[in-house]
Design an enzyme around this catalytic site. Structure first.
Site, PDB file in Angstrom:
ATOM      1  N   LYS A  33      25.895 128.865  24.537  1.00 53.95           N
ATOM      2  CA  LYS A  33      25.258 128.903  25.849  1.00 53.95           C
ATOM      3  C   LYS A  33      25.005 130.338  26.296  1.00 53.95           C
ATOM      4  O   LYS A  33      23.901 130.688  26.741  1.00 53.95           O
ATOM      5  CB  LYS A  33      26.131 128.168  26.865  1.00 53.95           C
ATOM      6  CG  LYS A  33      25.470 127.945  28.219  1.00 53.95           C
ATOM      7  CD  LYS A  33      26.341 127.059  29.113  1.00 53.95           C
ATOM      8  CE  LYS A  33      26.476 125.678  28.543  1.00 53.95           C
ATOM      9  NZ  LYS A  33      27.314 124.780  29.383  1.00 53.95           N
ATOM     10  N   ARG A  89      31.008 127.997  33.588  1.00 49.99           N
ATOM     11  CA  ARG A  89      30.711 126.998  32.551  1.00 49.99           C
ATOM     12  C   ARG A  89      31.299 127.413  31.209  1.00 49.99           C
ATOM     13  O   ARG A  89      31.300 128.586  30.857  1.00 49.99           O
ATOM     14  CB  ARG A  89      29.194 126.833  32.376  1.00 49.99           C
ATOM     15  CG  ARG A  89      28.453 126.299  33.594  1.00 49.99           C
ATOM     16  CD  ARG A  89      26.944 126.341  33.329  1.00 49.99           C
ATOM     17  NE  ARG A  89      26.175 125.796  34.438  1.00 49.99           N
ATOM     18  CZ  ARG A  89      25.739 124.547  34.518  1.00 49.99           C
ATOM     19  NH1 ARG A  89      26.025 123.703  33.554  1.00 49.99           N
ATOM     20  NH2 ARG A  89      25.032 124.126  35.550  1.00 49.99           N
ATOM     21  N   GLY A 143      29.972 117.889  27.079  1.00 51.57           N
ATOM     22  CA  GLY A 143      30.900 117.182  27.941  1.00 51.57           C
ATOM     23  C   GLY A 143      32.351 117.289  27.560  1.00 51.57           C
ATOM     24  O   GLY A 143      33.218 116.729  28.239  1.00 51.57           O
ATOM     25  N   MET A 162      34.256 120.105  27.296  1.00 55.71           N
ATOM     26  CA  MET A 162      35.014 121.145  27.994  1.00 55.71           C
ATOM     27  C   MET A 162      34.528 121.229  29.438  1.00 55.71           C
ATOM     28  O   MET A 162      33.647 120.490  29.854  1.00 55.71           O
ATOM     29  CB  MET A 162      34.897 122.473  27.250  1.00 55.71           C
ATOM     30  CG  MET A 162      35.590 122.456  25.894  1.00 55.71           C
ATOM     31  SD  MET A 162      35.546 124.060  25.076  1.00 55.71           S
ATOM     32  CE  MET A 162      33.801 124.281  24.840  1.00 55.71           C
ATOM     33  N   ARG A 217      19.258 125.268  23.934  1.00 56.62           N
ATOM     34  CA  ARG A 217      19.978 125.243  22.659  1.00 56.62           C
ATOM     35  C   ARG A 217      19.148 124.456  21.669  1.00 56.62           C
ATOM     36  O   ARG A 217      18.270 123.676  22.054  1.00 56.62           O
ATOM     37  CB  ARG A 217      21.367 124.614  22.819  1.00 56.62           C
ATOM     38  CG  ARG A 217      21.330 123.181  23.298  1.00 56.62           C
ATOM     39  CD  ARG A 217      22.714 122.682  23.675  1.00 56.62           C
ATOM     40  NE  ARG A 217      22.643 121.372  24.322  1.00 56.62           N
ATOM     41  CZ  ARG A 217      23.597 120.849  25.063  1.00 56.62           C
ATOM     42  NH1 ARG A 217      24.699 121.524  25.296  1.00 56.62           N
ATOM     43  NH2 ARG A 217      23.471 119.656  25.604  1.00 56.62           N
ATOM     44  N   HIS A 269      25.630 111.475  28.963  1.00 59.61           N
ATOM     45  CA  HIS A 269      26.747 111.782  28.078  1.00 59.61           C
ATOM     46  C   HIS A 269      26.763 110.841  26.872  1.00 59.61           C
ATOM     47  O   HIS A 269      26.904 111.279  25.725  1.00 59.61           O
ATOM     48  CB  HIS A 269      28.064 111.653  28.858  1.00 59.61           C
ATOM     49  CG  HIS A 269      29.287 111.813  28.006  1.00 59.61           C
ATOM     50  ND1 HIS A 269      29.927 110.735  27.412  1.00 59.61           N
ATOM     51  CD2 HIS A 269      29.973 112.903  27.628  1.00 59.61           C
ATOM     52  CE1 HIS A 269      30.964 111.173  26.717  1.00 59.61           C
ATOM     53  NE2 HIS A 269      31.009 112.479  26.827  1.00 59.61           N
ATOM     54  N   SER A 320      34.870 117.126 -17.341  1.00 55.18           N
ATOM     55  CA  SER A 320      34.466 116.418 -16.126  1.00 55.18           C
ATOM     56  C   SER A 320      35.698 116.335 -15.238  1.00 55.18           C
ATOM     57  O   SER A 320      36.725 115.770 -15.647  1.00 55.18           O
ATOM     58  CB  SER A 320      33.950 115.019 -16.440  1.00 55.18           C
ATOM     59  OG  SER A 320      33.563 114.374 -15.247  1.00 55.18           O
ATOM     60  N   ASN A 371      39.564 112.518  -7.998  1.00 54.72           N
ATOM     61  CA  ASN A 371      40.421 111.533  -7.333  1.00 54.72           C
ATOM     62  C   ASN A 371      41.861 111.693  -7.809  1.00 54.72           C
ATOM     63  O   ASN A 371      42.798 111.834  -7.013  1.00 54.72           O
ATOM     64  CB  ASN A 371      39.938 110.107  -7.620  1.00 54.72           C
ATOM     65  CG  ASN A 371      38.564 109.827  -7.036  1.00 54.72           C
ATOM     66  OD1 ASN A 371      38.070 110.585  -6.218  1.00 54.72           O
ATOM     67  ND2 ASN A 371      37.957 108.737  -7.471  1.00 54.72           N
ATOM     68  N   CYS A 429      33.290 113.831 -11.602  1.00 55.37           N
ATOM     69  CA  CYS A 429      32.965 112.405 -11.553  1.00 55.37           C
ATOM     70  C   CYS A 429      33.789 111.634 -10.538  1.00 55.37           C
ATOM     71  O   CYS A 429      33.681 110.424 -10.439  1.00 55.37           O
ATOM     72  CB  CYS A 429      33.098 111.771 -12.936  1.00 55.37           C
ATOM     73  SG  CYS A 429      34.753 111.892 -13.640  1.00 55.37           S
ATOM     74  N   TYR A 455      26.806 119.625 -12.933  1.00 59.02           N
ATOM     75  CA  TYR A 455      26.356 118.375 -12.341  1.00 59.02           C
ATOM     76  C   TYR A 455      27.473 117.738 -11.513  1.00 59.02           C
ATOM     77  O   TYR A 455      28.656 118.067 -11.674  1.00 59.02           O
ATOM     78  CB  TYR A 455      25.867 117.385 -13.408  1.00 59.02           C
ATOM     79  CG  TYR A 455      26.959 116.830 -14.306  1.00 59.02           C
ATOM     80  CD1 TYR A 455      27.681 115.684 -13.933  1.00 59.02           C
ATOM     81  CD2 TYR A 455      27.259 117.423 -15.522  1.00 59.02           C
ATOM     82  CE1 TYR A 455      28.683 115.180 -14.747  1.00 59.02           C
ATOM     83  CE2 TYR A 455      28.254 116.921 -16.341  1.00 59.02           C
ATOM     84  CZ  TYR A 455      28.969 115.795 -15.954  1.00 59.02           C
ATOM     85  OH  TYR A 455      29.963 115.305 -16.754  1.00 59.02           O
TER      86      TYR A 455
END
Length: 906
Positions: free
Chosen positions: A30, A99, A108, A110, A343, A459, A790, A794, A858, A878
């Site tokens: 701002k 502000r 909204g 803060m 903005r 809002h 590869s 996970n 992967c 990749y």
């Protein structure tokens, strides 16, 4: 002798004339944009900005920087001289707003306080200055209300209830119908509320008001709703907020005054035109809060053509200057236009793609910059289903289409219930008259948001767009009763809490019951069922097509699919996959073949085991023939059997019951008993760290060689059919090079046998998954026997963190996210510092040993937008992900390749 010099003291306060739009880190979004508009010569009320650095000092120490008060005093003196008024003086008061303004927009979340400087002494001076007593007392009651709630922590509902009583006593429905005498009484009531609830009088000293408001804005950075919003939007917690102190201009001075919000393009669709809301005789919070219904911005041309024309020119100036959709807040004070904020505006996913291509066509940005204006998360939103237009529906209302999507769920009327029901697995729609920042928890939990008040700038609308959440606002036909947990629709039908409703954020329509959904046109485009340009009504597909073409031209990372059968492989290819990065062969052993696997596991002799493998071989071969045909000419990485063998056997409890029942009935149960014994024999306390992956291949003779033979024979058959199979054999869960060397030696022998038998030269790459910390740490040695790596992120995440994913996500991840230990689950976005560090070091070590080593990933991280950027930076070749995530990965790979450090379009 050198003289010691004091270090240069930091500057904590900047006048609007001193900054610019590139100082967002220091001045917040701002403040930086107010400074930029001031530099452009636009009508901005004078003021100054307190930096984010001052906020950080305050948050770290609990005290404002020692120099801050003097700097604020000096800038306030300069502001008073410029305005010819003194803050809060009795006869001619200067009033200011205080502000918040963080680097990233947090609408909204803060605090803001308007009309600082009003007191019992100065309210009469303001009345005389404005020639309007009603306006002065209205401004004073607003100050006490905002200050009481924001700074002193008074429950805001107490002020609202007092205001409602004042309107009821006057027999009016809107606050603009209250007269000066009514507002004067309301001020007295508000002050009593403050005294009772805060334990102190409302401060009459204007400087005390300002200082307390500044401190409250600093404190609001760590408020619950601000922290929750930052977690949701992945905004860092250590940025702090700037504070903007701006001389007040008033939109509540009568019918020739007002306040509004404008967009240079429609934030919902991206179309060019006049978009926004205007409210006569009002202050800014009235528009954003949705308390009073606005008129469309186009109405301003009729109300005040001079201001309207000036606003249109300013909007054009700002869009050309920022080269993007701009969101603008403005006030008209007795016919004079003032710019309060601009903005780069939040927008829906569809608008983002349309606007990016429009700006390219207008020559404002190039393709590289266009890719920074869209995200994979937005593309994923566009792939969600939408309502079936041919379905029989019962439309009961229509509001403003604030944020697109098709949302179905049970109506709930408060945030707490939305969260509670959502956690129980229910899909809910949060229904409110209007939302406020306290509703954020419920908005996140809900499938969609429906309000009876407010517009595209309320809002609910702004926050929903930012979150990609379906939202319909301002459905005035609905009578929402939050206390009785119900809403009445036209015709008198009552929707009780728990009744199912459907909302369409693309049209604003509200329906009773569940409306069926159909595939998104974007998915139809990727599937090849919709062609860009063929349907003029859906220019969104054209915009997506162009952005994907930009990304594909720019990206370095290739994108492959995780696919285990020909059907998934063909779909992946339509979605743009450049091969298969992970074919999980264990999925081929289920269904009809489970009995053959059981025989293999139960085999007591070498002959029985070989018979089982011989029966499986042609089935496996046919799997691979179909896969190579579907992916002809593209690489197909096939992972040899990975999971523990117990996963192919019946559940131990179920099997025990079957055996017990058979024994009690004296029925034959020899096979079930053998299975049960095998299950007990194979039982492991932690099977994911036990007999699986390469360990299976080493302890069950012939298992891996059968799979390698099936791959090699399938490749030879495809070559004989003039196909172009490009198989890659991947060994899972390797922890040491010796494991890989043994398996590789056997595989090379099998491949040579197939080559000799078929007379076909095969080129089958052999590599490994890097999914154990030891593999990552010894990657240089492992690369001696591997042609590719590869990364199985996970399992690597599980083993690095010591997490069992199936257990921890349900048990304590929610608490970790709420406490900020995780910004996001490490299974969703790669942990760059831990897991990512191993990926980087393993990639570097592997390529030192083998410079042409191919590197991929992967795990499902391969389709996560943020993770794709990391893999690009880490130098991988990749990523591989599920078919429906391929477009997202393609787009993000393009964005990663064109990312510039200074570009930020959050």
């Amino acid at each position: 002798m050198s003289e010691n010099k004091e270090p240069h003291a930091p500057k904590f306060v900047y006048d609007f004339t001193e900054g610019n739009k590139d100082l967002k880190d220091l001045l917040g979004g701002k403040g930086a944009n107010l400074a930029e508009m001031t530099n452009l010569g636009l009508p901005v009320p004078p003021g100054f900005t307190i930096t984010t650095e001052a906020c950080k000092v305050y948050l770290e120490s609990g005290e404002e920087p020692a120099a801050l008060r003097d700097e604020v005093s000096a800038h306030l003196d300069a502001l008073e001289r410029k305005m010819g008024k003194k803050l809060g003086q009795a006869d001619n008061p200067l009033l200011v707003s205080v502000r918040s303004g963080a680097k990233f927009s947090m609408p909204g979340m803060m605090d803001t306080v308007l009309n600082i400087g009003l007191s019992d002494a100065s309210v009469q001076g303001l009345a005389a200055q404005a020639g309007d007593e009603r306006f002065a007392w209205d401004s004073y009651r607003r100050l006490i209300q905002m200050f009481g709630k924001t700074v002193l922590g008074v429950d805001g509902d107490l002020f609202e209830e007092a205001l409602d009583k004042a309107k009821a006593a006057k027999k009016v429905t809107v606050d603009t119908d209250l007269e000066a005498a009514d507002l004067k009484k309301l001020v007295t009531t508000f002050k009593k509320i403050v005294k009772k609830e805060a334990g102190r009088d409302f401060p009459q000293d204007p400087r005390e008001q300002m200082d307390l408001a500044i401190k409250a804005v600093f404190d609001s950075w760590n408020g619950d709703r601000a922290r929750l919003y930052r977690r949701q939007e992945r905004i860092p917690h250590d940025l702090g907020t700037a504070v903007n102190v701006c001389s007040m201009v008033f939109g509540n001075l009568g019918p020739d005054s007002g306040t509004g919000v404008a967009f240079t393009r429609d934030p919902a669709s991206g179309h060019q035109g006049v978009y926004g809301d205007y409210l006569q005789n009002a202050q800014g919070e009235d528009v954003v809060a949705g308390i009073r219904n606005t008129v469309p911005l186009a109405e301003l041309e009729r109300i005040d053509k001079k201001s309207y024309d000036q606003l249109m020119k300013i909007m054009e100036t700002l869009e050309n200057h920022y080269k993007d959709l701009c969101d603008i807040e403005f006030t008209i004070e007795r016919g004079r236009l003032w710019m309060l904020q601009t903005r780069v505006g939040k927008r829906t996913a569809g608008a983002a793609f349309r606007i990016a291509t429009q700006l390219v066509d207008q020559g404002l940005i190039d393709e590289t910059e266009a890719l920074q204006r869209v995200t994979g998360a937005q593309l994923a939103q566009l792939m969600f289903p939408r309502f079936d237009e041919d379905a029989k529906v019962e439309q009961v209302a229509r509001g403003i289409a604030a944020s697109p999507g098709a949302a179905v769920g049970k109506a709930v009327f408060d945030s707490y219930t939305a969260v509670k029901w959502s956690r129980s697995g229910e899909k809910v729609i949060l229904v409110r008259r209007e939302t406020n920042p306290d509703d954020l928890d419920g908005m996140i939990a809900a499938e969609g948001i429906l309000t009876s008040r407010g517009g595209k700038t309320s809002h609910a609308a702004v926050v929903a767009r930012g979150m990609g959440k379906t939202c319909v606002c301002g459905a005035e036909e609905l009578e929402v009763d939050t206390k009785r947990r119900r809403m009445t629709v036209p015709g008198g039908h009552v929707v009780e809490e728990g009744d199912v409703i459907s909302i369409d954020g693309s049209t604003g329509k509200v329906y009773l019951g569940e409306v069926p959904v159909v595939p998104s046109p974007v998915v139809e485009y990727f599937e090849g069922r919709m062609h860009p340009g063929a349907d003029d009504a859906d220019e969104l597909v054209e915009a997506v097509h162009r952005m994907m073409a930009f990304a594909d031209r720019k990206r370095r990372l290739r994108v492959r699919a995780n696919a285990d059968n020909a059907e998934d492989a063909l779909r992946a290819r339509r979605f743009g996959a450049q091969g298969i990065g992970l074919c999980r062969t264990e999925h081929m052993f289920l269904g009809d073949r489970r009995e053959l696997v059981e025989r293999l596991i139960l085999a007591d002799t070498e002959e029985e085991r070989e018979a089982s493998l011989k029966a499986l071989l042609p089935l496996q071969k046919q799997d691979f023939v179909e896969l190579f045909e579907a992916m002809d000419g593209l690489p197909v990485t096939i992972r040899l059997l990975d999971p523990p063998l117990h996963e192919f056997l019946p559940d131990i409890t179920e099997l025990s019951v079957r055996v017990a029942l058979a024994e009690s009935r004296q029925e034959p149960h020899e096979n079930e008993l053998r299975l049960l014994q095998a299950v007990h024999r194979l039982h492991e306390q932690n099977p994911m760290l036990g007999l699986r992956g390469v360990r299976l291949g080493l302890v069950i003779p012939g298992l891996f060689t059968m799979q390698v033979r099936a791959i090699a024979e399938a490749a030879a058959e495809r070559k004989a059919a003039k196909g172009d199979p490009r198989a890659e054999i991947m060994i899972p869960l390797v922890g040491t090079v010796q494991e890989l060397e043994i398996v590789r030696e056997d595989a090379d022998q099998v491949i040579a046998e197939v080559e000799a038998a078929t007379g076909t030269k095969l080129k089958l790459a052999i590599g490994t998954m890097i999914e154990l910390p030891r593999a990552a740490l010894t990657a240089g040695e492992i690369a001696e026997a591997a042609e590719f790596f590869s990364f199985g992120t996970n399992d690597l995440t599980q083993t690095v963190w010591g997490f069992s994913r199936d257990d921890v996500e349900a048990s304590f991840f929610t608490a970790y996210l709420e406490k900020g230990i995780f910004g996001v689950s490490p299974f969703e976005t790669i942990d760059k510092d831990g897991v990512g560090s191993l990926v980087r070091s393993a990639a570097e070590a592997g390529r030192r040993t083998r410079p042409d080593l191919k590197l991929g990933v992967c795990g499902e991280h391969g389709g996560d937008p943020e993770s794709v950027h990391f893999f690009h930076e880490a130098g991988l070749d990749y990523v591989s992900c599920s078919p429906f995530r391929i477009p997202v990965a393609r787009l993000e790979a393009g964005r990663a390749a064109t990312q510039s450090a200074g570009s930020d379009h959050r």
